[in-house]
Design a protein around this motif. Structure first.
Motif, PDB file in Angstrom:
ATOM      1  N   SER A 103       0.938  -1.100   0.033  1.00 45.44           N
ATOM      2  CA  SER A 103       0.056  -0.051   0.134  1.00 45.44           C
ATOM      3  C   SER A 103       0.886   1.292   0.119  1.00 45.44           C
ATOM      4  O   SER A 103       2.082   1.188   0.434  1.00 45.44           O
ATOM      5  N   PHE A 104       0.276   2.363  -0.438  1.00 49.81           N
ATOM      6  CA  PHE A 104       1.108   3.734  -0.590  1.00 49.81           C
ATOM      7  C   PHE A 104       0.191   4.803  -0.455  1.00 49.81           C
ATOM      8  O   PHE A 104      -0.986   4.611  -0.822  1.00 49.81           O
ATOM      9  N   TRP A 105       0.812   6.045  -0.257  1.00 46.71           N
ATOM     10  CA  TRP A 105       0.339   7.385  -0.437  1.00 46.71           C
ATOM     11  C   TRP A 105       1.005   8.256  -1.326  1.00 46.71           C
ATOM     12  O   TRP A 105       2.178   8.167  -1.391  1.00 46.71           O
ATOM     13  N   ILE A 106       0.403   9.084  -1.972  1.00 46.87           N
ATOM     14  CA  ILE A 106       1.055  10.055  -2.683  1.00 46.87           C
ATOM     15  C   ILE A 106       0.343  11.340  -2.421  1.00 46.87           C
ATOM     16  O   ILE A 106      -0.621  11.742  -2.369  1.00 46.87           O
ATOM     17  N   LEU A 107       1.299  12.527  -2.274  1.00 47.53           N
ATOM     18  CA  LEU A 107       0.824  13.968  -2.066  1.00 47.53           C
ATOM     19  C   LEU A 107       1.423  14.618  -3.070  1.00 47.53           C
ATOM     20  O   LEU A 107       2.337  14.739  -3.720  1.00 47.53           O
ATOM     21  N   SER A 108       0.204  15.291  -3.654  1.00 51.23           N
ATOM     22  CA  SER A 108       0.437  16.153  -5.053  1.00 51.23           C
ATOM     23  C   SER A 108      -0.547  17.446  -4.645  1.00 51.23           C
ATOM     24  O   SER A 108      -1.249  17.636  -3.955  1.00 51.23           O
ATOM     25  N   ALA A 109      -0.437  18.241  -5.834  1.00 54.44           N
ATOM     26  CA  ALA A 109      -0.986  19.512  -5.831  1.00 54.44           C
ATOM     27  C   ALA A 109      -1.546  19.809  -7.229  1.00 54.44           C
ATOM     28  O   ALA A 109      -0.895  20.706  -7.676  1.00 54.44           O
ATOM     29  N   GLU A 110      -2.213  19.105  -7.917  1.00 54.16           N
ATOM     30  CA  GLU A 110      -2.417  19.263  -9.357  1.00 54.16           C
ATOM     31  C   GLU A 110      -3.080  20.715  -9.684  1.00 54.16           C
ATOM     32  O   GLU A 110      -4.090  21.024  -8.884  1.00 54.16           O
ATOM     33  N   GLY A 111      -2.520  21.444 -10.378  1.00 60.82           N
ATOM     34  CA  GLY A 111      -3.047  22.755 -10.721  1.00 60.82           C
ATOM     35  C   GLY A 111      -2.429  23.677  -9.745  1.00 60.82           C
ATOM     36  O   GLY A 111      -2.488  25.017 -10.000  1.00 60.82           O
ATOM     37  N   ASN A 112      -1.619  23.209  -8.661  1.00 57.41           N
ATOM     38  CA  ASN A 112      -1.250  24.189  -7.497  1.00 57.41           C
ATOM     39  C   ASN A 112       0.293  23.999  -7.248  1.00 57.41           C
ATOM     40  O   ASN A 112       0.892  23.625  -6.351  1.00 57.41           O
ATOM     41  N   GLU A 113       1.098  23.480  -8.395  1.00 50.59           N
ATOM     42  CA  GLU A 113       2.253  22.610  -8.081  1.00 50.59           C
ATOM     43  C   GLU A 113       3.278  23.374  -7.438  1.00 50.59           C
ATOM     44  O   GLU A 113       4.145  22.926  -6.874  1.00 50.59           O
ATOM     45  N   TRP A 114       3.057  24.797  -7.408  1.00 51.50           N
ATOM     46  CA  TRP A 114       3.958  25.738  -6.773  1.00 51.50           C
ATOM     47  C   TRP A 114       4.010  25.347  -5.051  1.00 51.50           C
ATOM     48  O   TRP A 114       4.973  25.611  -4.426  1.00 51.50           O
ATOM     49  N   LEU A 115       2.912  25.079  -4.789  1.00 52.47           N
ATOM     50  CA  LEU A 115       2.749  24.542  -3.394  1.00 52.47           C
ATOM     51  C   LEU A 115       3.881  23.535  -2.860  1.00 52.47           C
ATOM     52  O   LEU A 115       4.335  23.450  -1.771  1.00 52.47           O
ATOM     53  N   LEU A 116       4.355  22.428  -3.886  1.00 52.58           N
ATOM     54  CA  LEU A 116       5.211  21.436  -3.659  1.00 52.58           C
ATOM     55  C   LEU A 116       6.506  21.756  -4.266  1.00 52.58           C
ATOM     56  O   LEU A 116       7.510  20.833  -4.474  1.00 52.58           O
ATOM     57  N   GLU A 117       6.573  22.810  -4.968  1.00 53.73           N
ATOM     58  CA  GLU A 117       7.631  23.162  -5.609  1.00 53.73           C
ATOM     59  C   GLU A 117       7.975  22.453  -6.894  1.00 53.73           C
ATOM     60  O   GLU A 117       8.828  21.811  -7.355  1.00 53.73           O
ATOM     61  N   SER A 118       6.680  22.116  -7.482  1.00 54.61           N
ATOM     62  CA  SER A 118       6.618  21.147  -8.629  1.00 54.61           C
ATOM     63  C   SER A 118       7.089  19.951  -8.550  1.00 54.61           C
ATOM     64  O   SER A 118       7.688  19.143  -9.564  1.00 54.61           O
ATOM     65  N   ARG A 119       6.775  19.399  -7.280  1.00 55.51           N
ATOM     66  CA  ARG A 119       7.039  17.863  -6.967  1.00 55.51           C
ATOM     67  C   ARG A 119       6.040  17.314  -6.221  1.00 55.51           C
ATOM     68  O   ARG A 119       5.086  17.883  -5.804  1.00 55.51           O
ATOM     69  N   VAL A 120       5.852  15.946  -6.341  1.00 52.62           N
ATOM     70  CA  VAL A 120       4.906  15.192  -5.890  1.00 52.62           C
ATOM     71  C   VAL A 120       5.805  14.139  -4.950  1.00 52.62           C
ATOM     72  O   VAL A 120       6.972  14.103  -5.046  1.00 52.62           O
ATOM     73  N   ALA A 121       5.191  13.752  -4.012  1.00 46.28           N
ATOM     74  CA  ALA A 121       6.058  12.544  -2.964  1.00 46.28           C
ATOM     75  C   ALA A 121       5.026  11.457  -2.761  1.00 46.28           C
ATOM     76  O   ALA A 121       3.923  11.575  -2.742  1.00 46.28           O
ATOM     77  N   THR A 122       5.692  10.381  -2.274  1.00 45.10           N
ATOM     78  CA  THR A 122       5.087   9.141  -2.126  1.00 45.10           C
ATOM     79  C   THR A 122       5.872   8.133  -1.126  1.00 45.10           C
ATOM     80  O   THR A 122       6.839   8.562  -0.976  1.00 45.10           O
ATOM     81  N   GLY A 123       5.026   7.225  -0.574  1.00 43.94           N
ATOM     82  CA  GLY A 123       5.609   6.594   0.296  1.00 43.94           C
ATOM     83  C   GLY A 123       4.765   5.391   0.799  1.00 43.94           C
ATOM     84  O   GLY A 123       3.780   5.227   0.263  1.00 43.94           O
ATOM     85  N   ASN A 124       5.503   4.244   1.438  1.00 43.00           N
ATOM     86  CA  ASN A 124       4.834   2.972   1.383  1.00 43.00           C
ATOM     87  C   ASN A 124       4.017   3.082   2.837  1.00 43.00           C
ATOM     88  O   ASN A 124       4.347   4.134   3.585  1.00 43.00           O
ATOM     89  N   ILE A 125       2.798   2.519   2.914  1.00 52.30           N
ATOM     90  CA  ILE A 125       2.192   2.339   3.953  1.00 52.30           C
ATOM     91  C   ILE A 125       2.152   0.825   4.538  1.00 52.30           C
ATOM     92  O   ILE A 125       1.762  -0.259   4.020  1.00 52.30           O
ATOM     93  N   GLN A 126       2.977   0.578   5.612  1.00 52.81           N
ATOM     94  CA  GLN A 126       3.473  -0.534   6.196  1.00 52.81           C
ATOM     95  C   GLN A 126       2.561  -1.045   7.442  1.00 52.81           C
ATOM     96  O   GLN A 126       2.378  -2.342   7.794  1.00 52.81           O
ATOM     97  N   ASP A 127       1.995  -0.158   8.056  1.00 50.78           N
ATOM     98  CA  ASP A 127       1.564  -0.398   9.422  1.00 50.78           C
ATOM     99  C   ASP A 127       0.394   0.615   9.685  1.00 50.78           C
ATOM    100  O   ASP A 127       0.524   2.050   9.574  1.00 50.78           O
TER     101      ASP A 127
END
Length: 735
Positions: free
Chosen positions: A641-665
């Motif tokens: 399982s995993f999560w993704i943090l994004s800001a579609e249309g507002n990319e400047w909020l994450l400085e044009s990046r998205v982030a993801t990570g696993n959900i293990q617990d």
């Protein structure tokens, strides 16, 4: 270029074959060689096409019904979807390095001419090995090599035989009624392919025969969840520093982790590129082989055709060999950055021409290179040195060590007369009495040895006596030539046991060879592609493992198509997944540029609109994720399982990046943090952050599994008043 033999299929109803083009295309090829201008070449092709238009017997048979298709919404037909198009058929098999070499040519065509322009490329996968007939394995290759055009799995090579195609790769161009136009055999035809394609499009456009309709596409990659590793190719260990280097090939990056799995460095990715410089700026393209020693990591940057060096202490990446495009030189001898090379696949540190006892404590002075693209073993001198029975070489020289460059399974006492077939794994055994370099020679399905004293090439296991037969493969324990492998990609030497471990990739097994008696037997794996742990070695399963290395009492396995690293404990005979841990924050999670495509949410996904949150520029936003699974279920380890943090249309909020990570617990809240930019984008008065979660769970007693998806939309109100400390919001949901 590999010939297909050993496959017998029934012939379809006889229609035209490529031989119908031979005479007229040969005349055209000779004329093109003599032409002096581009306009003259184009006119020759137009004349050729007008002559072909007068022939009515060049229409090829349609694709067989019931074939498996990838990257499309359904089967394609020359009489329906492909009618009115110039079609490029790429006959390939995914193990073939020569087939991989023409993919950039096809990508370039796709960029130049769209489907609306009248061009469509179709990959016709015609398997060499039985493992390559399996649809799931072809899917993996389509993902691994970023193939975005339609691909048909012609598992029995029916169209191949009907057209009398002879070898991989072969490209066939068709006109808008499915009529043969041209064929190109082998690699290295980029300019001619571009000429033929452009001329054919213009010719049929002038006649009004092209149609601009779209062909329904559905990219396989868009339906898949992300994973922390993507097709890891090779893994290497530095036991003295208790570190591992991992080629995260599908993410175009190299990871350095501690022996406990803590992520220390991530260099490159997520997209491909070719850039030296600071660790955070450097880029790679499908790296494979890695070697780690101290603060230095050497990298076979395979699809950039480079050897790179990562200096962790200086935090710099530099190029040691290669010019950035595929070379055809089979001798070498130039200084590294001036020496063109071809698809380096694995690396190994060593000392040229001497056994370990003879070295007298001298540091390694060469980097051995499995040069898959030219079917050879090369070396890059890290210090002044000498090859066996050869000249002295200066530091930085990159030169052939063994292999004629012919694709064959030929052993010989003279290294330059021996022949390899896509060498893909290296393991030095410098100790007496071995004093050799072991080579996983994938296309001949053998493991060979190259003597460090004189360069003599000998068979260890696999293959057969005929050096031209590259179809002597199987899955048989035994001695020497009686043992059979299927496309092995990795080898690792255990000096304390004098044993050689082998990643028998297409048999989905880990095997071991005793070089004293050339006996080969299975260590782990069921022989079927899978991702099962235990209870023992032979009950565990792998999926095309591509690399391995020996640690202290363990084997580390790059389980390529399972997107994982696995550990074989040689004492307890157990298999486990190697966990790679990162802090659950944006700063240390896997960060992707804005070109990373967030997986599309399914229609069943829950959308949670959160209340407006007031924040200040530069403030930290902590998102506390609290999820509850349905009663009687648990997280599925086989589908992380995993999560993704994004800001579609507002990319400047994450400085044009998205982030993801696993959900293990899920027993504890998951904390995900991001720091807002100090200077907000004032053009957007109500920006939003989106945290999406993909959760895979199964019934605790076994049986059915399910996917749960939720998306939390957090609107922000950014005020000019600066606030101290972070702001925390809880995102909670019970599935």
């Amino acid at each position: 270029m590999t010939l297909l033999n050993g496959i017998v299929v029934g012939k379809m109803a006889s229609q035209c074959t490529l031989s119908a083009l031979f005479s007229s295309q040969s005349q055209l090829e000779y004329a093109l060689d003599d032409a002096t201008s581009q306009q003259e070449k184009e006119n020759l092709v137009y004349q050729y096409l007008r002559k072909l238009d007068d022939k009515e017997d060049l229409k090829i048979p349609d694709f067989e019904e019931g074939l498996e298709w990838l990257n499309t919404e359904g089967p394609l037909s020359f009489s329906r979807e492909l009618a009115g198009k110039v079609v490029v058929l790429d006959f390939f098999t995914y193990c073939c390095i020569n087939c991989m070499h023409i993919l950039p040519d096809l990508h370039q065509l796709e960029k130049r001419h769209s489907v609306k322009d009248g061009l469509i490329i179709v990959g016709v996968h015609s398997a060499k090995f039985p493992n390559e007939k399996v649809l799931q394995n072809v899917r993996g290759a389509v993902l691994r090599y970023n193939i975005t055009h339609p691909v048909v799995n012609d598992r029995d090579a029916r169209l191949w035989h009907e057209l009398e195609v002879a070898c991989w790769p072969t490209v066939v161009l068709l006109g808008p009624r499915g009529n043969l136009l041209f064929s190109l055999v082998g690699e290295g035809h980029r300019e001619r392919l571009a000429l033929f394609t452009s001329a054919a499009l213009q010719h049929y456009r002038d006649q009004g025969l092209l149609r601009d309709h779209l062909v329904g596409t559905k990219l396989y990659r868009d339906s898949l969840p992300s994973s922390f590793l993507s097709f890891p190719g090779k893994v290497a260990v530095d036991s003295s520093r208790k570190r591992l280097a991992i080629a995260d090939t599908g993410h175009h990056r190299v990871l350095v982790v501690s022996s406990t799995g803590k992520l220390l460095y991530s260099v490159g990715g997520p997209g491909s590129g070719r850039k030296d410089g600071k660790l955070q700026e450097a880029t790679f393209c499908s790296p494979q082989g890695v070697v780690i020693k101290g603060d230095i990591v050497f990298v076979a940057d395979t699809e950039n055709h480079l050897i790179r060096k990562i200096d962790l202490l200086e935090e710099q990446v530099s190029t040691l060999a290669g010019v950035g495009f595929q070379g055809i030189d089979k001798d070498g001898g130039a200084m590294g950055p001036q020496q063109p090379i071809s698809s380096p696949w694995d690396l190994a540190l060593g000392t040229s021409g001497k056994s370990k006892a003879q070295r007298g404590g001298k540091e390694d002075n060469v980097l051995w290179v499995a040069m898959a693209g030219t079917h050879q073993v090369w070396c890059l001198f890290l210090a002044d040195g000498k090859l066996p029975q050869g000249s002295n070489f200066q530091m930085g020289t990159c030169v052939r060590f063994a292999g004629s460059g012919n694709e064959e399974n030929r052993n010989n006492a003279y290294p330059h007369k021996a022949g390899f077939a896509q060498p893909s794994g290296l393991a030095p055994a410098p100790e007496e009495p071995w004093c050799c370099l072991y080579v996983a020679d994938s296309e001949s399905s053998t493991v060979r040895s190259v003597a460090l004293k004189d360069g003599a090439v000998k068979l260890l296991v696999g293959g057969e006596r005929d050096p031209m037969n590259l179809f002597a493969f199987g899955d048989v324990d035994g001695k020497g030539m009686d043992a059979k492998l299927q496309h092995p990609l990795g080898v690792a030497w255990a000096p304390d046991k004098s044993l050689l471990y082998v990643a028998d990739s297409y048999n989905h097994k880990i095997k071991v060879v005793d070089p004293k008696n050339k006996q080969c037997w299975v260590v782990a794996g069921t022989g079927e592609a899978g991702d099962v742990l235990g209870p023992g070695f032979t009950e565990s399963s792998f999926n095309e493992p591509g690399g391995l290395c020996v640690g202290e009492g363990v084997l580390f396995i790059a389980d390529t198509n399972n997107h994982q690293l696995k550990v074989l404990d040689l004492e307890t005979k157990t298999v486990s997944r190697f966990p790679i841990s990162v802090e659950d924050t944006v700063d240390s999670a896997t960060n992707f540029s804005c070109s990373f495509k967030v997986p599309k949410l399914p229609k069943s996904a829950l959308k949670v609109n959160m209340p407006l949150l007031t924040v200040s520029p530069g403030q930290t936003v902590n998102m506390k994720l609290v999820l509850s699974l349905p009663e009687g279920t648990k997280l599925t380890k086989e589908a992380p399982s995993f999560w993704i943090l994004s800001a579609e249309g507002n990319e400047w909020l994450l400085e044009s990046r998205v982030a993801t990570g696993n959900i293990q617990d899920l027993s504890q809240p998951l904390s995900i943090s991001t720091v807002l930019p100090a200077v907000p984008d004032v053009t957007d008065a109500s920006p939003e952050l989106t945290l999406s979660v993909w959760v895979y769970c199964c019934l605790t007693g076994g049986g059915s599994c399910m996917m749960k998806v939720a998306s939390f939309i957090q609107p922000l109100q950014i005020v000019t008043t600066l606030e101290n400390g972070p702001v925390t919001v809880t995102l909670a949901h019970a599935f």
